[in-house]
Write a protein that holds these residues in place. Sequence first.
Motif, mmCIF file in Angstrom:
data_model
loop_
_atom_site.group_PDB
_atom_site.id
_atom_site.type_symbol
_atom_site.label_atom_id
_atom_site.label_comp_id
_atom_site.label_asym_id
_atom_site.label_seq_id
_atom_site.Cartn_x
_atom_site.Cartn_y
_atom_site.Cartn_z
ATOM 1 N N ALA A 203 19.919 58.095 40.973
ATOM 2 C CA ALA A 203 19.674 59.333 40.219
ATOM 3 C C ALA A 203 18.195 59.577 39.966
ATOM 4 O O ALA A 203 17.770 60.716 39.756
ATOM 5 N N ASN A 204 17.372 58.512 39.996
ATOM 6 C CA ASN A 204 15.964 58.655 39.626
ATOM 7 C C ASN A 204 15.036 58.876 40.815
ATOM 8 O O ASN A 204 13.813 58.899 40.643
ATOM 9 N N VAL A 205 15.585 59.060 42.025
ATOM 10 C CA VAL A 205 14.726 59.148 43.210
ATOM 11 C C VAL A 205 13.746 60.318 43.109
ATOM 12 O O VAL A 205 12.550 60.166 43.343
ATOM 13 N N ILE A 206 14.217 61.487 42.756
ATOM 14 C CA ILE A 206 13.329 62.653 42.669
ATOM 15 C C ILE A 206 12.276 62.450 41.587
ATOM 16 O O ILE A 206 11.078 62.623 41.815
ATOM 17 N N SER A 207 12.699 62.073 40.392
ATOM 18 C CA SER A 207 11.763 61.964 39.274
ATOM 19 C C SER A 207 10.742 60.852 39.478
ATOM 20 O O SER A 207 9.636 60.903 38.936
ATOM 21 N N SER A 208 11.086 59.848 40.279
ATOM 22 C CA SER A 208 10.181 58.716 40.473
ATOM 23 C C SER A 208 9.235 58.893 41.655
ATOM 24 O O SER A 208 8.206 58.219 41.718
ATOM 25 N N SER A 209 9.567 59.787 42.592
ATOM 26 C CA SER A 209 8.791 59.831 43.829
ATOM 27 C C SER A 209 8.086 61.156 44.094
ATOM 28 O O SER A 209 7.314 61.248 45.040
ATOM 29 N N PHE A 210 8.333 62.190 43.271
ATOM 30 C CA PHE A 210 7.654 63.446 43.562
ATOM 31 C C PHE A 210 6.180 63.350 43.165
ATOM 32 O O PHE A 210 5.779 62.482 42.387
ATOM 33 N N PRO A 211 5.306 64.201 43.734
ATOM 34 C CA PRO A 211 3.858 64.014 43.530
ATOM 35 C C PRO A 211 3.410 64.017 42.071
ATOM 36 O O PRO A 211 2.419 63.370 41.735
ATOM 37 N N HIS A 212 4.113 64.734 41.216
ATOM 38 C CA HIS A 212 3.703 64.844 39.809
ATOM 39 C C HIS A 212 4.201 63.669 38.952
ATOM 40 O O HIS A 212 3.980 63.644 37.745
ATOM 41 N N ALA A 213 4.852 62.692 39.587
ATOM 42 C CA ALA A 213 5.478 61.606 38.819
ATOM 43 C C ALA A 213 4.468 60.837 37.972
ATOM 44 O O ALA A 213 4.727 60.544 36.795
ATOM 45 N N ALA A 214 3.313 60.496 38.546
ATOM 46 C CA ALA A 214 2.348 59.689 37.796
ATOM 47 C C ALA A 214 1.837 60.428 36.576
ATOM 48 O O ALA A 214 1.823 59.885 35.463
ATOM 49 N N ALA A 215 1.416 61.683 36.744
ATOM 50 C CA ALA A 215 0.913 62.461 35.607
ATOM 51 C C ALA A 215 2.000 62.646 34.562
ATOM 52 O O ALA A 215 1.747 62.536 33.349
ATOM 53 N N SER A 216 3.215 62.898 35.015
ATOM 54 C CA SER A 216 4.337 63.103 34.091
ATOM 55 C C SER A 216 4.632 61.848 33.279
ATOM 56 O O SER A 216 4.848 61.907 32.058
ATOM 57 N N GLU A 217 4.637 60.685 33.950
ATOM 58 C CA GLU A 217 4.937 59.443 33.228
ATOM 59 C C GLU A 217 3.821 59.060 32.260
ATOM 60 O O GLU A 217 4.079 58.547 31.171
ATOM 61 N N ILE A 218 2.564 59.298 32.654
ATOM 62 C CA ILE A 218 1.459 59.037 31.721
ATOM 63 C C ILE A 218 1.604 59.927 30.492
ATOM 64 O O ILE A 218 1.434 59.474 29.352
ATOM 65 N N ALA A 219 1.928 61.196 30.720
ATOM 66 C CA ALA A 219 2.086 62.135 29.606
ATOM 67 C C ALA A 219 3.192 61.679 28.663
ATOM 68 O O ALA A 219 3.058 61.766 27.433
ATOM 69 N N GLY A 220 4.289 61.170 29.223
ATOM 70 C CA GLY A 220 5.372 60.660 28.382
ATOM 71 C C GLY A 220 4.953 59.438 27.588
ATOM 72 O O GLY A 220 5.269 59.305 26.404
ATOM 73 N N GLU A 221 4.193 58.555 28.236
ATOM 74 C CA GLU A 221 3.778 57.323 27.570
ATOM 75 C C GLU A 221 2.754 57.574 26.467
ATOM 76 O O GLU A 221 2.776 56.923 25.426
ATOM 77 N N PHE A 222 1.858 58.541 26.698
ATOM 78 C CA PHE A 222 0.807 58.818 25.725
ATOM 79 C C PHE A 222 1.098 60.059 24.875
ATOM 80 O O PHE A 222 0.231 60.515 24.128
ATOM 81 N N LYS A 223 2.315 60.587 25.006
ATOM 82 C CA LYS A 223 2.772 61.724 24.190
ATOM 83 C C LYS A 223 1.799 62.901 24.255
ATOM 84 O O LYS A 223 1.390 63.452 23.235
ATOM 85 N N CYS A 224 1.448 63.264 25.490
ATOM 86 C CA CYS A 224 0.522 64.387 25.690
ATOM 87 C C CYS A 224 1.326 65.664 25.933
ATOM 88 O O CYS A 224 2.011 65.800 26.953
ATOM 89 N N ALA A 225 1.225 66.591 25.014
ATOM 90 C CA ALA A 225 1.956 67.855 25.129
ATOM 91 C C ALA A 225 1.063 68.994 25.603
ATOM 92 O O ALA A 225 1.465 70.162 25.606
ATOM 93 N N GLY A 226 -0.163 68.657 26.008
ATOM 94 C CA GLY A 226 -1.115 69.685 26.439
ATOM 95 C C GLY A 226 -1.098 69.883 27.939
ATOM 96 O O GLY A 226 -0.045 69.897 28.573
ATOM 97 N N ARG A 227 -2.278 70.012 28.521
ATOM 98 C CA ARG A 227 -2.398 70.259 29.949
ATOM 99 C C ARG A 227 -2.197 68.959 30.732
ATOM 100 O O ARG A 227 -2.969 68.016 30.592
ATOM 101 N N VAL A 228 -1.161 68.937 31.570
ATOM 102 C CA VAL A 228 -0.842 67.781 32.408
ATOM 103 C C VAL A 228 -0.703 68.302 33.832
ATOM 104 O O VAL A 228 0.236 69.041 34.135
ATOM 105 N N MET A 229 -1.634 67.932 34.699
ATOM 106 C CA MET A 229 -1.701 68.544 36.026
ATOM 107 C C MET A 229 -1.912 67.507 37.124
ATOM 108 O O MET A 229 -2.535 66.474 36.909
ATOM 109 N N THR A 230 -1.395 67.847 38.309
ATOM 110 C CA THR A 230 -1.580 67.032 39.507
ATOM 111 C C THR A 230 -2.378 67.831 40.526
ATOM 112 O O THR A 230 -2.128 69.018 40.733
ATOM 113 N N VAL A 231 -3.350 67.166 41.134
ATOM 114 C CA VAL A 231 -4.218 67.775 42.140
ATOM 115 C C VAL A 231 -3.983 67.056 43.467
ATOM 116 O O VAL A 231 -3.882 65.831 43.497
#
Length: 404
Positions: free
Chosen positions: A127-155
């Motif tokens: 079930a976690n294949v999409i959420s774990s492997s899409f390009p935005h996964a790293a930025a998304s997981e960092i945001a979850g870990e550091f509770k960042c509700a602001g600008r979270v972007m992937t380049v």
Amino acid sequence: MAEVVITGLGPVAPNGVGKESFWNALKEGKSGIRRISRFDPDGSISRIAGEVPPEWVEAISPFPGTKRAWSTHMVITAAHLAMDDAGISKAEFSKSLSGIYVGISTNDMEFGEREYETFKHSGSTKANVISSSFPHAAASEIAGEFKCAGRVMTVSTACSSGILSIISGAESILRGENDLVLAGGGDAPLTPFVVSCFSSAGLHPTSYNDSPLMASRPFDAKRDGGVLSEGAGMIVIENSERARLRGAKVYARISGWGVANATSPLSVTLSFVSSITQALQKAKLPLNMLDYICAHAPGIKFTDKVETEAIKNVFGQYAYNLPVSSIKSMIGNPLSAAGPLQVITTALVIQNKFIPPTVNYEHPDPACDLDYVPNRGRVARVRNALINLLGVGGCIVSMVITEP
């Protein structure tokens, strides 16, 4: 006027994880290129790469196994290192006007290939294949870990993605959208398929399977392609006034940058010239005030040559007085992690008054005739430095950082 300063460094590289280990390896000219252990390379056209030993990363941040892609885990580890180095807690980051900008060149290929094999045999996936492997996964997981509700972007602009994410974060600070940013990038491209693709394209050496430490040789006449590697680099950047008020240690100031796009191989030199010139002009830096260039230089014959041409085009005769070195001689080319690791290196060059070498420089190339700090680093006062990156597809980025 607002300025952007670097206050935290988080390197995860094949030759060292953490600021001290990474910097010591660079000073000593220690290479992280080795025989591939992530998979059995026997039978492969190339059997070497720049791997980050998992135990180095897990000593800092235990790997949660199949729930997270390896590239994401390296980026998250780099983010923790940068935050710890900056002395900023998760709570402080969360309540600040914070943002996260991450450069990613590819999806996590090992994770995707492994799960595809599972799908071929079972007809289903986790079930976690999409959420774990899409390009935005790293930025998304960092945001979850550091509770960042602001600008979270992937380049994503290939090898220049990571440094472009730092520029995006710096611009957000100057616009007042953020006052505290985690920025950088990372990639984990080391699979049999990807290594074969890079080798077939002439972007990864096939001549040094029996001597991996000698394989990455930027500017050398016997270079045979840039060694593919993995890694991550994240930095903390913030508004200079915010850094002053909290008494932060400032490594360097980001004073200028430029971005250009090469539309064909014939235009790469001119695009390098454009990005370098933009960066110097934005920094309001006279040519003869630059002290060091941390080159893109992956060890690809064409790329090293055109970067050298561009440096000579911009600086004229002064180019021969400029030390130019490539840390890729020691870490290989970790794609999106390259730019952030070069920024981290250059900040440490300014702080420590020492320029790391270009190792494996043994056979001068007449087309590459500058001072490449060959094989041994040197003591030097560096006040202003230039960093160059070129991404596959043509995105060229240059950045000037200065002593605080």
